[in-house]
Design an enzyme around this catalytic site. Sequence first.
Site, PDB file in Angstrom:
ATOM      1  N   CYS A  16       0.351   3.291   3.462  1.00 46.93           N
ATOM      2  CA  CYS A  16       0.766   2.773   4.764  1.00 46.93           C
ATOM      3  C   CYS A  16       2.137   3.363   5.126  1.00 46.93           C
ATOM      4  O   CYS A  16       2.892   3.770   4.249  1.00 46.93           O
ATOM      5  CB  CYS A  16       0.841   1.248   4.722  1.00 46.93           C
ATOM      6  SG  CYS A  16      -0.752   0.437   5.006  1.00 46.93           S
TER       7      CYS A  16
ATOM      8  N   HIS B  99      -8.506   7.452   2.910  1.00 47.64           N
ATOM      9  CA  HIS B  99      -7.895   8.685   2.397  1.00 47.64           C
ATOM     10  C   HIS B  99      -8.918   9.524   1.662  1.00 47.64           C
ATOM     11  O   HIS B  99      -9.994   9.039   1.302  1.00 47.64           O
ATOM     12  CB  HIS B  99      -6.733   8.358   1.446  1.00 47.64           C
ATOM     13  CG  HIS B  99      -7.178   7.836   0.110  1.00 47.64           C
ATOM     14  ND1 HIS B  99      -7.715   6.576  -0.060  1.00 47.64           N
ATOM     15  CD2 HIS B  99      -7.194   8.410  -1.117  1.00 47.64           C
ATOM     16  CE1 HIS B  99      -8.024   6.387  -1.336  1.00 47.64           C
ATOM     17  NE2 HIS B  99      -7.728   7.481  -2.008  1.00 47.64           N
TER      18      HIS B  99
ATOM     19  N   HIS C 166      -6.915   2.069   1.574  1.00 45.55           N
ATOM     20  CA  HIS C 166      -6.434   2.826   2.736  1.00 45.55           C
ATOM     21  C   HIS C 166      -7.295   4.096   2.903  1.00 45.55           C
ATOM     22  O   HIS C 166      -7.531   4.800   1.930  1.00 45.55           O
ATOM     23  CB  HIS C 166      -4.968   3.201   2.510  1.00 45.55           C
ATOM     24  CG  HIS C 166      -4.288   3.611   3.759  1.00 45.55           C
ATOM     25  ND1 HIS C 166      -3.304   2.844   4.352  1.00 45.55           N
ATOM     26  CD2 HIS C 166      -4.448   4.687   4.553  1.00 45.55           C
ATOM     27  CE1 HIS C 166      -2.896   3.460   5.450  1.00 45.55           C
ATOM     28  NE2 HIS C 166      -3.577   4.570   5.591  1.00 45.55           N
TER      29      HIS C 166
ATOM     30  N   HIS D  99      -4.521   0.586   7.762  1.00 48.18           N
ATOM     31  CA  HIS D  99      -4.787   0.342   6.339  1.00 48.18           C
ATOM     32  C   HIS D  99      -6.267   0.310   5.983  1.00 48.18           C
ATOM     33  O   HIS D  99      -6.638   0.597   4.854  1.00 48.18           O
ATOM     34  CB  HIS D  99      -4.117  -0.973   5.910  1.00 48.18           C
ATOM     35  CG  HIS D  99      -4.314  -1.303   4.466  1.00 48.18           C
ATOM     36  ND1 HIS D  99      -3.752  -0.532   3.454  1.00 48.18           N
ATOM     37  CD2 HIS D  99      -5.016  -2.274   3.855  1.00 48.18           C
ATOM     38  CE1 HIS D  99      -4.107  -1.046   2.271  1.00 48.18           C
ATOM     39  NE2 HIS D  99      -4.867  -2.106   2.491  1.00 48.18           N
TER      40      HIS D  99
ATOM     41  N   CYS E 281       0.832  -1.208   0.000  1.00 49.03           N
ATOM     42  CA  CYS E 281       0.000   0.000   0.000  1.00 49.03           C
ATOM     43  C   CYS E 281       0.866   1.258   0.000  1.00 49.03           C
ATOM     44  O   CYS E 281       1.741   1.412   0.854  1.00 49.03           O
ATOM     45  CB  CYS E 281      -0.905  -0.011   1.228  1.00 49.03           C
ATOM     46  SG  CYS E 281      -1.874   1.493   1.384  1.00 49.03           S
TER      47      CYS E 281
ATOM     48  N   GLN F 103      -8.998  13.282  -1.073  1.00 49.07           N
ATOM     49  CA  GLN F 103      -8.185  14.021  -2.032  1.00 49.07           C
ATOM     50  C   GLN F 103      -8.539  15.495  -1.981  1.00 49.07           C
ATOM     51  O   GLN F 103      -9.619  15.869  -1.521  1.00 49.07           O
ATOM     52  CB  GLN F 103      -8.428  13.495  -3.444  1.00 49.07           C
ATOM     53  CG  GLN F 103      -8.064  12.029  -3.604  1.00 49.07           C
ATOM     54  CD  GLN F 103      -8.248  11.591  -5.056  1.00 49.07           C
ATOM     55  OE1 GLN F 103      -7.505  12.000  -5.937  1.00 49.07           O
ATOM     56  NE2 GLN F 103      -9.254  10.780  -5.296  1.00 49.07           N
TER      57      GLN F 103
ATOM     58  N   ASN G  57     -13.989   9.800  -1.687  1.00 51.66           N
ATOM     59  CA  ASN G  57     -14.796   8.760  -2.342  1.00 51.66           C
ATOM     60  C   ASN G  57     -14.653   7.521  -1.479  1.00 51.66           C
ATOM     61  O   ASN G  57     -13.545   7.152  -1.125  1.00 51.66           O
ATOM     62  CB  ASN G  57     -14.249   8.411  -3.728  1.00 51.66           C
ATOM     63  CG  ASN G  57     -14.253   9.606  -4.672  1.00 51.66           C
ATOM     64  OD1 ASN G  57     -15.097  10.487  -4.565  1.00 51.66           O
ATOM     65  ND2 ASN G  57     -13.299   9.622  -5.590  1.00 51.66           N
TER      66      ASN G  57
HETATM   67 ZN   LIG Z   1      -2.433   1.146   3.571  1.00 55.89          ZN
END
Ligand SMILES: [Zn+2]
Length: 382
Positions: free
Chosen positions: A80, A192, A190, A139, A77, A194, A179
């Site tokens: 990570c 996250h 993971h 993660h 990933c 944007q 999203n």
């Molecule tokens: Zn990750």
Amino acid sequence: MTSITPTRLSDGRELIYFDAHEDSAARHRDPAASRDTRGLPPRGPAGTARFDALSGEWVAVAAHRQSRTHLPPADQCPLCPTTPANLSEIPATDYEVVVFENRFSSFGPDLGALPETPGWGTTATASGRCEVVAFDSAHEGSFGSLSPERARTVIDAWAHRTEALSAMPGIKQVFCFENRGADIGVTLLHPHGQIYAYPFIPPRAATLAARAAAFFDASGGRQTLMGHALAAERSSGDRMVIEGKHFSAFVPFAARWPVEVHLVPHRQVADLAGLSDEERNELTTVYLELLGRLDAPYPTPTPYIAAWQQAPIDDELRPASYLHLQLTSPRRAADKLKFLAGSEAAMGAFINDTTPESVADALRRATPTENVSGVPARKDHP
Ligand SMILES: [Zn+2]
């Protein structure tokens, strides 16, 4: 108090650590402990933006994005923390919240204004900036599974980036979003979000800003359109989901999606950077509760797009603009998604198979799910 520690990745991209804990911030301030050893090649040139003279809209042409990472396994990933076996995008053994420039960027790294009077065949550098916000070092999860403390740090990161990106040359709109769900095109599991900093005002933001400005001007600068809508929703209650001291969440009167909720501050502010500490604190709890309610009716996480509508960087449009979150989901049932078909995709005319009032009622009755992603809920820093 969030500590902010900027650094650079080996190809020159900016990376910024946001830490609520001083020990974590101190580690990130140590250049030896957070040096990117990958020796990445220099970044390629920016893509291009083409002007569609038929619609008046800019289209970014970013063919280089085809090679971007798609659903990598956990041990590879890129979000990570770095390990000897996985030299990720984040060169630290642990972190709280991190923002960095996207390697597969649709806009940037060049900055600057687009041509002022584009016409037929106008092509320009796709200037601007695209950033990734890693919400947590774990993660799995999404914004809704963050601890309140971590969620609050993400809000500070959004506010910081909104202010910094708004000041960059040629930027017209800063868009923070998340999203959630592979069903709607998420390519990294993971948790996250944007941030896009566009060199133009995107079509939907432009429509909202123009409507807001017309209403504001007609009221002699005394009333905002969103303030008016918020007062009406709070007074009727038919579509309200959560009413706090500083924020309210309601299903909009003419919702377009099977699930659509607007999360609106009670005070007019242009963008996230304008929120006070007290408002950010309440936003944390109200937003986490809202996401918990969104997941409650179903056995699996609800896919969604969480989109912050902020004021464009434009002196004329800004006074009428009003920060709010538009949370939308295509989920029609446990195993059914709405797809954008002819009317929606080709004409922009939405047909909603649910009533906003029934969706609001279901969200109000729901018992918020603490977390459905399989990771421990409300995880706080050790
Ligand atoms: Zn990750």
